[in-house]
Design an enzyme around this catalytic site. Structure first.
Site, PDB file in Angstrom:
ATOM      1  N   TYR A 381      12.745  34.204   1.585  1.00  0.00           N
ATOM      2  CA  TYR A 381      13.512  34.915   2.421  1.00  0.00           C
ATOM      3  C   TYR A 381      14.668  35.211   2.023  1.00  0.00           C
ATOM      4  O   TYR A 381      15.021  35.386   0.958  1.00  0.00           O
ATOM      5  CB  TYR A 381      13.321  33.970   3.716  1.00  0.00           C
ATOM      6  CG  TYR A 381      13.771  34.316   4.959  1.00  0.00           C
ATOM      7  CD1 TYR A 381      13.320  35.754   5.540  1.00  0.00           C
ATOM      8  CD2 TYR A 381      14.578  33.549   5.867  1.00  0.00           C
ATOM      9  CE1 TYR A 381      13.757  36.177   6.802  1.00  0.00           C
ATOM     10  CE2 TYR A 381      14.975  34.294   7.123  1.00  0.00           C
ATOM     11  CZ  TYR A 381      14.676  35.419   7.383  1.00  0.00           C
ATOM     12  OH  TYR A 381      14.989  35.897   8.756  1.00  0.00           O
ATOM     13  N   LYS A 453       9.119  37.162   6.630  1.00  0.00           N
ATOM     14  CA  LYS A 453       9.488  36.502   7.783  1.00  0.00           C
ATOM     15  C   LYS A 453       8.271  36.002   8.364  1.00  0.00           C
ATOM     16  O   LYS A 453       8.188  34.852   8.958  1.00  0.00           O
ATOM     17  CB  LYS A 453       9.938  37.829   9.038  1.00  0.00           C
ATOM     18  CG  LYS A 453      11.410  38.026   8.668  1.00  0.00           C
ATOM     19  CD  LYS A 453      12.155  38.395   9.829  1.00  0.00           C
ATOM     20  CE  LYS A 453      13.559  38.266   9.649  1.00  0.00           C
ATOM     21  NZ  LYS A 453      14.494  38.820  10.679  1.00  0.00           N
TER      22      LYS A 453
END
Ligand code: NAI
Length: 841
Positions: A381, A453
Site C-alpha cells: 500500500y 486498498k
C-alpha cells in the site's frame, strides 16, 4: 440449486458369499427439473460386468453381476446435479373436474396412470388410511391443491419422525396407527392416501438438502409424487411438510416402492450374517460447485495452498506429484515468505515479490500480511504503491490485476462485470485514475491503488478477498508524459469529460447495481473535479463511499477529536486552518463542521471555526476560481480587511497563521515544506500545544517533517502525518509518529456495510466510525502519546470501527441482514474471513 452428492453403501458378510446380480438405482434422474452434471458409480472390487439399463419408471439403473465369492460389497456414488424447479406452485389445473377430489382423470390419462392409481402391488388402500385421507380432504373442502399440502403438513406436524437405516417401508396403515415412521414410511402413507382420493401417486427415492429435525444428518430420502392434470408429476414431502422445489434430487420414482430401492439383489449362503452401513454427504450451493483439478487448482489463488494441501486433498484434487512431498502449515509457509522478503532490499522488489505471491496463493499472502503488518503494509500500500503506479507501464503486469473498462465497453458493462467475477461480489473498488494519491492523473495505472486498498480491506477487517473486485474506468489521461510514452498501456487519448463521462459512469454504476445487487461501491481517487459530484450523484443508488472525501475526513477528524480529548479541550474552542482546499481538504472541513454542529454550534458558527487556503490564498467570498466544494468555507468578504495580502494579491498561510492564531493546522496541499519554520513558530508562539497534521503524500510532498515540527515547537506539537515517518528521538526518547492512515477507518466501515447489508452509507455511520477510531488513539488519553494507533493494532481498531458502523446501520433501519445490534455483531463474525487452511470436504 447445485447438489454435490457422495453416497457410499457398504455390505459385509460373515464369510465369502456368491452375489446374485444386483441392481443399483443410484443414478439421479435426468429431466426438465434436474440436470445431471456428473455422475460416477464405483464398486470397491469391480464386478465382472455392469450394464446401464432403463427401468420401468423411465430412470437409469446399473445392473452388476459377479462370478467369484466375495465377503464385502462397497458401492460409491458421486454426483453433481443442478435442480431447476424454483417454484413448486407454477402450474394450473387444466381439467374442469380436477379442482376437487376425488380426482376424475379424463379416460386416456386414467389409462396411462393405472399403475399409479391401483398401486404397484395391486393391493387396495387400507380402509383406515382411506378414511383418514377422506376426513383430511373434507377439512379443506376437497380442494385438490389444498388437500395435497394439508396431507403433507399433517404428517409433518403430527407424526413422530424416526431414522431407520434399512429395511422395507412399513405398510401405510401401520405408520398411520403408530403416528410415526421414517421418511419412506410416511412417503408410502402419503402415496396410499392420495390413491384413496383418486390421485395417481408414486414413491420417490432421492436426496434432500433438508433433513427432518429428528434425523441428525443427511441420508437417502423418500417422498411422493402426484400426477396433476396441468402440473404433471409434482413432488410432496410429508416428512418435511413441503411441496418439492429445487431442494430435492430424485433417483427413482415408481408405482411400487420396491422398484425404487437404491440397491436390490441377493446373496447365496445359508446362515451367513450380513452387516450394512452407509455414509451420505450432500452439499447444496446456489452456484455450481468447483470441480477443477490438478494445475487448474494450483493456478487459482483462492484455492491454491501450495504445500499446505494434505495428502488426502492432493489425491482428491489430482495434485499428487505436482507438489514437493512435505505437507506444511501456513506458519511454516509464512516463515519461508518472510525469509525471501528480508533478502530483498528495495521496496519495489518487495512489492513485486508480494504481488507474485498474491496471484499465486491468496491465503498465504494474507497470512503473511497479518503476521508482518508493519513491514508489509507500506510495501503493498502507501507509500510504495505510489512508485508502482508511476512506473505502471514499465513493469510487466500480469492481466489478472483487475477489471479495465473503457467507454467503448459502455453497451456491455453488465456482461463484462459478470465475466470478470467468477462468484458473488460484495465490494467494488473503482477509480478513474484522475487524482491518485498526491500524484495527480495516473491514467490506467490507478488500478494498483484499488488492489492495494483491497489488500488492506482484507488485512484489517476480514473482508473476503474473493468477493471484492478492483475496477479502473479508463477514460484516457491528460498527462502528456503518459500519452507520449510508447509503453503506456491505457487508452491513449485525453480524458473523456462532460456528458459522455457522466453517461459512462452512470452506466457503470447501473451495471454494478444490476450484476452485484447490494454491493458496496468504494470510489477511489477520482480527483477534485469529479469526486464529490459523483458521490452525491450516486450515494442514494447503492451504498457508496469515497475514501478521499469521507475516509480522509473521518481519520483527520478522529485525530483532531482525540487531540482535544487528550488536551482536555472542546472541539468548539479550536481555530482550524486547512491548507489545500481540494478533495481531502474540503472533506475534512465538511466533517469538522458536522462535528462542531453536533457539539452545539449553529451552522454559521461552526463554519466560522475554519479557515481554508488554496493556491490563490485564503478563500474569501466573491473570489474567482473557488471550487464549488470549497465555496461554503470561504470567509465573509468583510474579513478581507483583517489580513494583509501578499504581492500576488492572495492572503498566504503565514499571514493567516499570524492573524488567526490557529490551534489546529491541517495540510492537504501536496506542497512540500509548506509548513515552514516561520509558519510553525508563529503558530507555536500563540498556542501552547499546537495540533499539526501534514497529511500530503507521498513522504516527499509532506508539508513538514515530524522532526522539524518537534524542533520548532520545543516538542509541544501533537502531530500525525499522511505518510509513515520513523520515530524521532526527542530528549533521549524516541517519539513515535502516528500516521493518519485511512486504513484505520475505511476497511472497518466498508466491511460492516457488507456484513449487515447496509443500503446506504450515511454521515451518521461515518461519525460513528471516526468516534470509535478517536477512542482508540493513544493521545486521547495522554497528549504525549502518538496521535494515531500503531499499525500493529489496525485489526482491533477496524473491529471497533466495524461494530460502531454495523450498530448504527441497524439503528437507522438500513441494515438488510440484521434487525438488532446483537444480530449486527453476529453478522460481522459470520462475514469475517481469516487466512487459514480448513480441511477440504
Ligand atoms: P487534490 O488535488 O484534490 O487537492 C490538493 C489541493 O491543494 C488542491 O485544491 C490544490 O489547488 C491545492 N494546492 C496546491 N498547491 C497549493 C498551494 N501552493 N497552496 C495552497 N493550496 C495548494 O488532492 P487531495 O486528494 O485532496 O489530496 C491532497 C493530499 O492529501 C495528497 O497528498 C494526498 O495524498 C493527501 N491525502 C492524505 C490522506 C491521509 O493522510 N489520510 C488521505 C487523502 C489524501
Amino acid at each position: 440449486m447445485f447438489f454435490e452428492i457422495h453416497h457410499e453403501l457398504h455390505y459385509r458378510y460373515g464369510r465369502p458369499v456368491f452375489l446374485e446380480p444386483h441392481t443399483l438405482r443410484l443414478t439421479p434422474r435426468q429431466d426438465g427439473t434436474q440436470r445431471v452434471l456428473s455422475h460416477t458409480l464405483q464398486l470397491s472390487d469391480p464386478a465382472d460386468g455392469c450394464s446401464v439399463v432403463l427401468e420401468p419408471g423411465g430412470g437409469d439403473a446399473t445392473v452388476c453381476w459377479f462370478s467369484d465369492l466375495r465377503q464385502r460389497l462397497s458401492i460409491r456414488s458421486t454426483a453433481v446435479v443442478e435442480t431447476l424447479r424454483q417454484n413448486p406452485f407454477d402450474w394450473i389445473l387444466t381439467e374442469p373436474g380436477s379442482q376437487t377430489l376425488p380426482m376424475a382423470y379424463p379416460p386416456v390419462q386414467a389409462q396411462a396412470l393405472a399403475p399409479f392409481l391401483a398401486g404397484g402391488t395391486g393391493d387396495p388402500v387400507d380402509d383406515t388410511v382411506a378414511r383418514w385421507a377422506a376426513a383430511l380432504a373434507a377439512e379443506v373442502e376437497h380442494r385438490t391443491t389444498d388437500v395435497l399440502m394439508h396431507l403433507a403438513d399433517r404428517i409433518h406436524h403430527t407424526f413422530h419422525h424416526v431414522g431407520r437405516f434399512d429395511g422395507e417401508p412399513m405398510p401405510a396403515a401401520e405408520t398411520l396407527a403408530q403416528r410415526q415412521g421414517a421418511c419412506r414410511d410416511t412417503a408410502v402413507l402419503y402415496v396410499d392416501a392420495c390413491r384413496s382420493l383418486g390421485l395417481a401417486a408414486r414413491f420417490v427415492s432421492g436426496y434432500s438438502m433438508h433433513h427432518p429435525p429428528e434425523v441428525s444428518e443427511h441420508e437417502l430420502h423418500a417422498w411422493a409424487e402426484v400426477w396433476l392434470p396441468g402440473g404433471g408429476w409434482r413432488g410432496y414431502d410429508p416428512s418435511l411438510g413441503l411441496a418439492v422445489a429445487d431442494g430435492h434430487v430424485v433417483l427413482a420414482a415408481t408405482a411400487d416402492h420396491r422398484l425404487a430401492a437404491p440397491v436390490s439383489g441377493h446373496y447365496r449362503g445359508t446362515g451367513v450374517s450380513s452387516e450394512f452401513s452407509y455414509t451420505t454427504r450432500i452439499r447444496a450451493t446456489p452456484s455450481e460447485p468447483d470441480r477443477r483439478r490438478g494445475t487448474a487448482v494450483l493456478a487459482d489463488p483462492l484455492l491454491n495452498r501450495d504445500t499446505g494441501f494434505s495428502h488426502r486433498e492432493r489425491r482428491a484434487l489430482g495434485l499428487e506429484a505436482l507438489l514437493p512431498a512435505a505437507v506444511e502449515t501456513l506458519d511454516v509457509q509464512v516463515q519461508r515468505v518472510w525469509e525471501g522478503f528480508c533478502r530483498l532490499q528495495g521496496s519495489l522488489e518487495r512489492f513485486t515479490y508480494l504481488s507474485r505471491l498474491r496471484r499465486s496463493n491468496l491465503t498465504l499472502f494474507h497470512a503473511f500480511l497479518r503476521d508482518h503488518v508493519e513491514e508489509a503494509l507500506p510495501v503493498v500500500y502507501t507509500p510504495t504503491v505510489g512508485a508502482v503506479i508511476e512506473g505502471f507501464g514499465h513493469a510487466h503486469q500480469p492481466p489478472d490485476l483487475g477489471v479495465y473498462l473503457t467507454p467503448e465497453h459502455q453497451g456491455q458493462l453488465p456482461e463484462l462485470l459478470r465475466q470478470a467475477a467468477p462468484g458473488p461480489v460484495e465490494l467494488v473498488l473503482v477509480t478513474d485514475g484522475a487524482g491518485i494519491l498526491g500524484l495527480g492523473d495516473q491514467g490506467v495505472g490507478g488500478i494498483q491503488i484499488c488492489q492495494g486498498k483491497l489488500a488492506v480491506y482484507t488485512l484489517c477487517s476480514g473482508l473476503h478477498p474473493g468477493r471484492a473486485l478492483a475496477v479502473t474506468l479508463d477514460v484516457g489521461t491528460d498527462r502528456a508524459s503518459l500519452l507520449e510514452d510508447p509503453l503506456y498501456p491505457g487508452l491513449r487519448r485525453p480524458r473523456l469529460g462532460g456528458e459522455a463521462y457522466d453517461a459512462f459512469v452512470d452506466a457503470f454504476v447501473a451495471a454494478v447495481a444490476e450484476v452485484f445487487p447490494g454491493a458496496f461501491l468504494h470510489w477511489e481517487d477520482f480527483g477534485n473535479r469529479q469526486a464529490r459530484r459523483l458521490l452525491e450523484r450516486h450515494r442514494q443508488q447503492l451504498p457508496s463511499f469515497n475514501d478521499d472525501i469521507q475516509g480522509t475526513s473521518g481519520v483527520a477528524a478522529a485525530a483532531v477529536l482525540a487531540a482535544c480529548q487528550g488536551l482536555g479541550q472542546e472541539l468548539t474552542q479550536q481555530r482550524i486552518v486547512i491548507f489545500g482546499a481540494g478533495t481531502a481538504g474540503c472533506g475534512i472541513a465538511d466533517r469538522l463542521v458536522r462535528l462542531l454542529e453536533a457539539a452545539g454550534l449553529e451552522p454559521a458558527e461552526a463554519r466560522a471555526r475554519l479557515w481554508a487556503i488554496d493556491r490563490a490564498g485564503l478563500l474569501i467570498e466573491g473570489e474567482p476560481d473557488i471550487p464549488p466544494a470549497a465555496q461554503t468555507f470561504a470567509r465573509p468578504a468583510a474579513e478581507r480587511g483583517l489580513f494583509q495580502a501578499g504581492g500576488d494579491g492572495g492572503i498566504g498561510l503565514l499571514e493567516v497563521v499570524r492573524r488567526v492564531r490557529p490551534t489546529v493546522l491541517i495540510g492537504t496541499s501536496t506542497v512540500r515544506g509548506a509548513f515552514s519554520r516561520e509558519v510553525v513558530e508563529a503558530m507555536a508562539s500563540a498556542t501552547p500545544r499546537p495540533v499539526i497534521l501534514p497529511l500530503s503524500n507521498p513522504t516527499s510532498l509532506a508539508e513538514a517533517t515530524p522532526a522539524d515540527l518537534l524542533q520548532w515547537t520545543d516538542g509541544r506539537v501533537l502531530v500525525a502525518t499522511g505518510s509513515p515517518f520513523a520515530p524521532v528521538p526527542w530528549e533521549g526518547v524516541p517519539r513515535v509518529i502516528g500516521q493518519c492512515n485511512n486504513c484505520f477507518l475505511y476497511p472497518g466501515l466498508g466491511f460492516a456495510c457488507v456484513a449487515v447489508g447496509a443500503r446506504q452509507v450515511t454521515d451518521e455511520m461515518i461519525d460513528a466510525a471516526l468516534k470509535a477510531l478517536a477512542a482508540a488513539i493513544p493521545a486521547a488519553r495522554d497528549p504525549g502519546q502518538p496521535l494515531m494507533p500503531p499499525l500493529s493494532e489496525v485489526r482491533a481498531v477496524s473491529r471497533a470501527v466495524a461494530e460502531a458502523v454495523a450498530v448504527t446501520a441497524v439503528e437507522q433501519g438500513l441494515a438488510r441482514l440484521a434487525a438488532s445490534p446483537a444480530e449486527a455483531l453476529a453478522c460481522l463474525d459470520r462475514a469475517s474471513w481469516e487466512p487459514s487452511y480448513p480441511p477440504l470436504d
